[in-house]
Design a protein around this motif. Structure first.
Motif, short mmCIF file in Angstrom:
data_model
loop_
_atom_site.label_atom_id
_atom_site.label_comp_id
_atom_site.label_asym_id
_atom_site.label_seq_id
_atom_site.Cartn_x
_atom_site.Cartn_y
_atom_site.Cartn_z
N ALA A 184 0.83 -1.20 0.00
CA ALA A 184 0.00 0.00 0.00
C ALA A 184 0.86 1.25 0.00
CB ALA A 184 -0.92 0.00 1.21
N LEU A 185 1.96 1.23 0.73
CA LEU A 185 2.87 2.37 0.76
C LEU A 185 3.53 2.57 -0.61
CD1 LEU A 185 4.33 4.55 2.44
CD2 LEU A 185 6.05 2.82 2.96
N ILE A 186 3.95 1.50 -1.23
CA ILE A 186 4.56 1.59 -2.56
C ILE A 186 3.54 2.09 -3.58
CG2 ILE A 186 5.56 0.23 -4.44
CD1 ILE A 186 6.82 -1.54 -2.25
N GLY A 187 2.31 1.56 -3.51
CA GLY A 187 1.27 2.00 -4.44
C GLY A 187 0.91 3.46 -4.27
N SER A 188 0.85 3.93 -3.04
CA SER A 188 0.52 5.34 -2.83
C SER A 188 1.63 6.25 -3.32
CB SER A 188 0.23 5.61 -1.36
OG SER A 188 1.40 5.43 -0.58
N ASN A 189 2.88 5.82 -3.20
CA ASN A 189 3.98 6.62 -3.74
C ASN A 189 3.98 6.62 -5.26
OD1 ASN A 189 5.01 7.49 -1.31
ND2 ASN A 189 6.36 5.74 -1.09
N LEU A 190 3.67 5.49 -5.87
CA LEU A 190 3.60 5.43 -7.33
C LEU A 190 2.43 6.22 -7.87
CD1 LEU A 190 4.52 1.74 -8.16
CD2 LEU A 190 5.87 3.78 -8.60
N ALA A 191 1.32 6.24 -7.15
CA ALA A 191 0.14 6.95 -7.62
C ALA A 191 0.40 8.44 -7.74
CB ALA A 191 -1.03 6.70 -6.67
N GLY A 192 1.28 8.97 -6.92
CA GLY A 192 1.60 10.39 -7.00
C GLY A 192 2.54 10.73 -8.13
N THR A 193 3.27 9.75 -8.66
CA THR A 193 4.27 10.04 -9.68
C THR A 193 3.85 9.64 -11.08
OG1 THR A 193 5.37 7.92 -9.27
CG2 THR A 193 6.16 9.82 -8.04
N ILE A 194 2.95 8.67 -11.21
CA ILE A 194 2.54 8.21 -12.53
C ILE A 194 1.36 9.05 -13.00
CG2 ILE A 194 1.58 6.29 -13.83
CD1 ILE A 194 3.14 4.42 -12.08
N THR A 195 1.52 9.68 -14.15
CA THR A 195 0.47 10.49 -14.75
C THR A 195 0.14 9.92 -16.13
OG1 THR A 195 2.06 12.01 -15.74
CG2 THR A 195 1.26 12.55 -13.52
N TYR A 196 -0.89 10.47 -16.73
CA TYR A 196 -1.28 10.04 -18.06
C TYR A 196 -0.17 10.31 -19.07
CZ TYR A 196 -3.99 9.61 -22.34
OH TYR A 196 -4.43 9.24 -23.58
N GLU A 197 0.48 11.45 -18.93
CA GLU A 197 1.57 11.80 -19.85
C GLU A 197 2.76 10.86 -19.70
OE1 GLU A 197 0.11 14.13 -17.84
OE2 GLU A 197 -1.12 15.08 -19.39
N SER A 198 3.05 10.44 -18.47
CA SER A 198 4.19 9.53 -18.29
C SER A 198 3.88 8.15 -18.86
CB SER A 198 4.57 9.44 -16.81
OG SER A 198 3.55 8.81 -16.07
N ILE A 199 2.62 7.71 -18.78
CA ILE A 199 2.25 6.42 -19.37
C ILE A 199 2.38 6.49 -20.89
CG2 ILE A 199 0.31 4.86 -19.76
CD1 ILE A 199 -0.60 5.49 -16.91
N ILE A 200 1.95 7.59 -21.49
CA ILE A 200 2.08 7.75 -22.94
C ILE A 200 3.55 7.77 -23.34
CG2 ILE A 200 1.63 9.32 -24.87
CD1 ILE A 200 -0.83 7.83 -23.82
N SER A 201 4.38 8.46 -22.58
CA SER A 201 5.81 8.51 -22.93
C SER A 201 6.46 7.14 -22.76
CB SER A 201 6.53 9.55 -22.09
OG SER A 201 6.55 9.18 -20.74
N MET A 202 6.00 6.33 -21.77
CA MET A 202 6.55 4.98 -21.62
C MET A 202 6.13 4.10 -22.80
SD MET A 202 6.45 3.97 -17.60
CE MET A 202 4.76 4.43 -17.29
N GLN A 203 4.90 4.24 -23.28
CA GLN A 203 4.45 3.45 -24.42
C GLN A 203 5.25 3.79 -25.66
OE1 GLN A 203 0.26 4.16 -24.69
NE2 GLN A 203 -0.25 2.54 -23.24
N VAL A 204 5.51 5.08 -25.87
CA VAL A 204 6.33 5.48 -27.02
C VAL A 204 7.72 4.93 -26.89
CG1 VAL A 204 7.37 7.49 -28.15
CG2 VAL A 204 4.97 7.55 -27.47
N PHE A 205 8.28 4.94 -25.70
CA PHE A 205 9.64 4.44 -25.47
C PHE A 205 9.71 2.94 -25.75
CE2 PHE A 205 12.75 2.51 -22.56
CZ PHE A 205 13.91 3.10 -23.04
N PHE A 206 8.72 2.16 -25.28
CA PHE A 206 8.77 0.72 -25.45
C PHE A 206 8.42 0.28 -26.87
CE2 PHE A 206 8.22 0.63 -20.72
CZ PHE A 206 9.44 0.06 -20.46
N HIS A 207 7.69 1.09 -27.61
CA HIS A 207 7.37 0.74 -28.99
C HIS A 207 8.56 0.96 -29.91
CE1 HIS A 207 3.22 -0.44 -28.74
NE2 HIS A 207 2.98 0.58 -27.92
N GLU A 208 9.56 1.73 -29.47
CA GLU A 208 10.75 1.94 -30.30
C GLU A 208 11.62 0.71 -30.35
OE1 GLU A 208 12.73 5.34 -28.79
OE2 GLU A 208 11.18 6.74 -29.44
#
Length: 79
Positions: free
Chosen positions: A54-78
């Motif tokens: 729960a502590l790890i999830g709450s810390n990740l919830a504050g850092t992961i945004t929609y824009e960061s998910i999109i940038s990760m998808q672009v990075f992994f598709h390369e």
């Protein structure tokens, strides 16, 4: 806000953690024996399997945004 107000506001979370730690240490003493050996084992498992994720999830919830998910998808598709 004065220095004393800032100091009080900053020290409250630390004092809360210290009080909970002291109370838990007091209850876990063998001479007090409020918590038995099996209870301490179960509480330790609850902390490890419930509160730690729960502590790890709450810390990740504050850092992961929609824009960061999109940038990760672009990075992994390369690759």
């Amino acid at each position: 806000m004065g220095f004393l107000d800032l100091f009080c506001a900053a020290s409250m979370p630390v004092l809360k953690v210290l009080i909970v730690t002291a109370l838990g240490s007091f209850l876990a003493l063998d001479s007090i024996n409020t918590l038995g050996q099996t209870t301490r084992k179960h509480v330790n498992e609850i902390v490890f399997f419930v509160f730690n994720p729960a502590l790890i999830g709450s810390n990740l919830a504050g850092t992961i945004t929609y824009e960061s998910i999109i940038s990760m998808q672009v990075f992994f598709h390369e690759f």
